[in-house]
Design a protein around this motif. Structure first.
Motif, PDB file in Angstrom:
ATOM      1  N   TRP A   9     -97.923  95.241  -3.468  1.00  0.00           N
ATOM      2  CA  TRP A   9     -96.645  95.256  -4.307  1.00  0.00           C
ATOM      3  C   TRP A   9     -96.515  93.968  -4.979  1.00  0.00           C
ATOM      4  N   ALA A  10     -95.819  94.028  -6.240  1.00  0.00           N
ATOM      5  CA  ALA A  10     -95.226  92.966  -7.095  1.00  0.00           C
ATOM      6  C   ALA A  10     -93.890  93.329  -7.322  1.00  0.00           C
ATOM      7  N   ILE A  11     -93.050  92.619  -7.463  1.00  0.00           N
ATOM      8  CA  ILE A  11     -91.581  92.788  -7.654  1.00  0.00           C
ATOM      9  C   ILE A  11     -91.252  92.128  -8.916  1.00  0.00           C
ATOM     10  N   LEU A  12     -90.851  92.677  -9.805  1.00  0.00           N
ATOM     11  CA  LEU A  12     -90.278  92.003 -11.095  1.00  0.00           C
ATOM     12  C   LEU A  12     -88.705  91.914 -11.159  1.00  0.00           C
ATOM     13  N   VAL A  13     -88.192  90.690 -11.526  1.00  0.00           N
ATOM     14  CA  VAL A  13     -86.852  90.627 -11.451  1.00  0.00           C
ATOM     15  C   VAL A  13     -86.541  89.659 -12.541  1.00  0.00           C
ATOM     16  N   THR A  14     -85.533  90.013 -13.536  1.00  0.00           N
ATOM     17  CA  THR A  14     -84.979  88.839 -14.543  1.00  0.00           C
ATOM     18  C   THR A  14     -83.508  88.396 -14.242  1.00  0.00           C
ATOM     19  N   GLY A  15     -82.905  88.997 -12.958  1.00  0.00           N
ATOM     20  CA  GLY A  15     -81.497  88.565 -12.864  1.00  0.00           C
ATOM     21  C   GLY A  15     -81.659  87.567 -11.354  1.00  0.00           C
ATOM     22  N   TRP A  16     -80.630  87.881 -10.872  1.00  0.00           N
ATOM     23  CA  TRP A  16     -80.566  87.068  -9.351  1.00  0.00           C
ATOM     24  C   TRP A  16     -81.310  87.938  -8.311  1.00  0.00           C
ATOM     25  N   GLY A  17     -81.227  89.319  -8.555  1.00  0.00           N
ATOM     26  CA  GLY A  17     -82.284  90.102  -7.743  1.00  0.00           C
ATOM     27  C   GLY A  17     -81.665  90.512  -6.366  1.00  0.00           C
ATOM     28  N   ARG A  18     -80.529  91.046  -6.305  1.00  0.00           N
ATOM     29  CA  ARG A  18     -79.974  91.386  -4.977  1.00  0.00           C
ATOM     30  C   ARG A  18     -80.843  92.572  -4.485  1.00  0.00           C
ATOM     31  N   ASN A  19     -81.128  93.719  -5.306  1.00  0.00           N
ATOM     32  CA  ASN A  19     -81.845  94.416  -4.677  1.00  0.00           C
ATOM     33  C   ASN A  19     -83.198  94.255  -4.227  1.00  0.00           C
ATOM     34  N   ALA A  20     -83.947  93.351  -5.107  1.00  0.00           N
ATOM     35  CA  ALA A  20     -85.216  92.649  -4.587  1.00  0.00           C
ATOM     36  C   ALA A  20     -85.029  91.755  -3.519  1.00  0.00           C
ATOM     37  N   ARG A  21     -84.142  91.322  -3.473  1.00  0.00           N
ATOM     38  CA  ARG A  21     -83.904  90.283  -2.171  1.00  0.00           C
ATOM     39  C   ARG A  21     -83.625  91.063  -0.802  1.00  0.00           C
ATOM     40  N   ASP A  22     -82.864  92.248  -1.080  1.00  0.00           N
ATOM     41  CA  ASP A  22     -82.916  93.017   0.343  1.00  0.00           C
ATOM     42  C   ASP A  22     -84.136  93.747   0.579  1.00  0.00           C
ATOM     43  N   LEU A  23     -85.141  94.107  -0.535  1.00  0.00           N
ATOM     44  CA  LEU A  23     -86.381  94.497  -0.197  1.00  0.00           C
ATOM     45  C   LEU A  23     -87.350  93.714   0.508  1.00  0.00           C
ATOM     46  N   ILE A  24     -87.310  92.401  -0.107  1.00  0.00           N
ATOM     47  CA  ILE A  24     -87.995  91.304   0.609  1.00  0.00           C
ATOM     48  C   ILE A  24     -87.698  90.878   1.949  1.00  0.00           C
ATOM     49  N   ALA A  25     -86.362  91.060   2.336  1.00  0.00           N
ATOM     50  CA  ALA A  25     -85.717  90.635   3.489  1.00  0.00           C
ATOM     51  C   ALA A  25     -86.180  91.938   4.522  1.00  0.00           C
ATOM     52  N   GLU A  26     -86.322  93.058   4.170  1.00  0.00           N
ATOM     53  CA  GLU A  26     -86.856  94.042   5.067  1.00  0.00           C
ATOM     54  C   GLU A  26     -88.387  93.735   5.485  1.00  0.00           C
ATOM     55  N   TYR A  27     -89.079  93.598   4.079  1.00  0.00           N
ATOM     56  CA  TYR A  27     -90.642  93.121   4.471  1.00  0.00           C
ATOM     57  C   TYR A  27     -90.676  92.110   5.385  1.00  0.00           C
ATOM     58  N   CYS A  28     -89.901  90.999   5.123  1.00  0.00           N
ATOM     59  CA  CYS A  28     -89.930  89.747   6.059  1.00  0.00           C
ATOM     60  C   CYS A  28     -89.589  90.298   7.661  1.00  0.00           C
ATOM     61  N   ASP A  29     -88.897  91.140   7.659  1.00  0.00           N
ATOM     62  CA  ASP A  29     -88.337  91.509   9.066  1.00  0.00           C
ATOM     63  C   ASP A  29     -89.464  92.644   9.805  1.00  0.00           C
ATOM     64  N   GLY A  30     -90.474  92.958   8.942  1.00  0.00           N
ATOM     65  CA  GLY A  30     -91.762  93.631   9.437  1.00  0.00           C
ATOM     66  C   GLY A  30     -91.264  95.282   9.582  1.00  0.00           C
ATOM     67  N   ASN A  31     -90.402  95.702   8.294  1.00  0.00           N
ATOM     68  CA  ASN A  31     -90.075  96.956   8.265  1.00  0.00           C
ATOM     69  C   ASN A  31     -90.732  97.675   7.344  1.00  0.00           C
ATOM     70  N   LEU A  32     -91.757  97.062   7.002  1.00  0.00           N
ATOM     71  CA  LEU A  32     -92.591  97.666   5.795  1.00  0.00           C
ATOM     72  C   LEU A  32     -93.936  97.885   6.569  1.00  0.00           C
ATOM     73  N   GLN A  33     -94.419  98.907   7.046  1.00  0.00           N
ATOM     74  CA  GLN A  33     -95.612  99.169   7.865  1.00  0.00           C
ATOM     75  C   GLN A  33     -96.857  99.059   7.026  1.00  0.00           C
ATOM     76  N   LYS A  34     -96.951  99.788   6.008  1.00  0.00           N
ATOM     77  CA  LYS A  34     -97.849 100.162   5.327  1.00  0.00           C
ATOM     78  C   LYS A  34     -97.992  99.498   3.837  1.00  0.00           C
ATOM     79  N   SER A  35     -97.011  98.466   3.734  1.00  0.00           N
ATOM     80  CA  SER A  35     -96.942  97.676   2.329  1.00  0.00           C
ATOM     81  C   SER A  35     -97.052  96.134   2.511  1.00  0.00           C
ATOM     82  N   THR A  36     -97.653  95.397   1.435  1.00  0.00           N
ATOM     83  CA  THR A  36     -97.581  94.024   1.513  1.00  0.00           C
ATOM     84  C   THR A  36     -96.734  93.546  -0.005  1.00  0.00           C
ATOM     85  N   ILE A  37     -95.625  92.848   0.218  1.00  0.00           N
ATOM     86  CA  ILE A  37     -95.156  92.132  -1.017  1.00  0.00           C
ATOM     87  C   ILE A  37     -95.957  91.050  -1.270  1.00  0.00           C
TER      88      ILE A  37
END
Length: 199
Positions: A9-37
């Motif tokens: 995955w790639a994430i595109l963000v032009t603002g501060w990115g609250r939703n994007a940050r939430d998704l990255i946090a979940e990924y970093c916590d190991g909660n996306l088993q079949k995805s890589t950001i």
């Protein structure tokens, strides 16, 4: 797909990115088993999503539209960046620019967006929550969808209804949108994972 047999995955963000940050946090916590950001493309600092990505070893690239001659040149560079990194799916999270034909062709049915309304209501606006309040609807919500060549249309992936109470304002509703948006994004990624690995 990358060598780890996960969706890249790639994430595109032009603002501060609250939703994007939430998704990255979940990924970093190991909660996306079949995805890589593996990439966050952002426009302006401060960007909370880019800061969290950098802190966790995820590549970030600052790409500023006004540095290019026009929107076509900007998106051609964006396509090249994504293709070079073998990106499978792109998630637009607080991304304000219209995706044009060349990028849609480069990533057919693989560019996702989130919009703060229940499709087909309050489309083509950056103030969908405020518009719902002004119109006086009792139910609004959030939609994730695969984008196409029409603004805020395409294939609906997930939706979540949000009730508007008589006393609600943008300030009282926004935290609910943020929390429900986070859940919906995770459901959307899980749906893409399920579809990707069963087709």
């Amino acid at each position: 797909m990358n060598i780890e047999n996960k969706i890249n995955w790639a994430i595109l963000v032009t603002g501060w990115g609250r939703n994007a940050r939430d998704l990255i946090a979940e990924y970093c916590d190991g909660n996306l088993q079949k995805s890589t950001i593996s990439l966050v493309v952002y426009e302006a600092a401060p960007c909370g999503a880019a800061e969290l990505a950098e802190a966790n070893g995820i590549e970030t690239i600052a790409l500023v539209k006004k540095d290019f001659a026009n929107a076509v040149a900007y998106q051609q560079q964006l396509i090249a960046i994504l293709a070079e990194r073998n990106i499978d799916y792109v998630f637009l999270l607080n991304y304000k620019y219209v995706i044009r034909e060349a990028m849609l062709a480069a990533f057919p049915n693989r560019i996702l967006n989130i919009h703060p309304s229940l499709f087909p209501s309050f489309l083509g606006t950056k103030t969908a929550i405020q518009d719902a309040l002004a119109y006086g609807v009792k139910i609004t919500g959030i939609t994730t969808h695969i984008i196409d060549d029409k603004l805020d249309e395409g294939i609906i992936l997930e939706q979540q209804a949000i009730r508007i109470e008589k006393e609600d304002t943008f300030e009282t509703l926004y935290p609910t949108f943020a929390e429900e948006g986070k859940k919906l994004i995770l459901k959307t990624v899980a749906l893409i994972e399920e579809q990707y690995f069963t087709t």
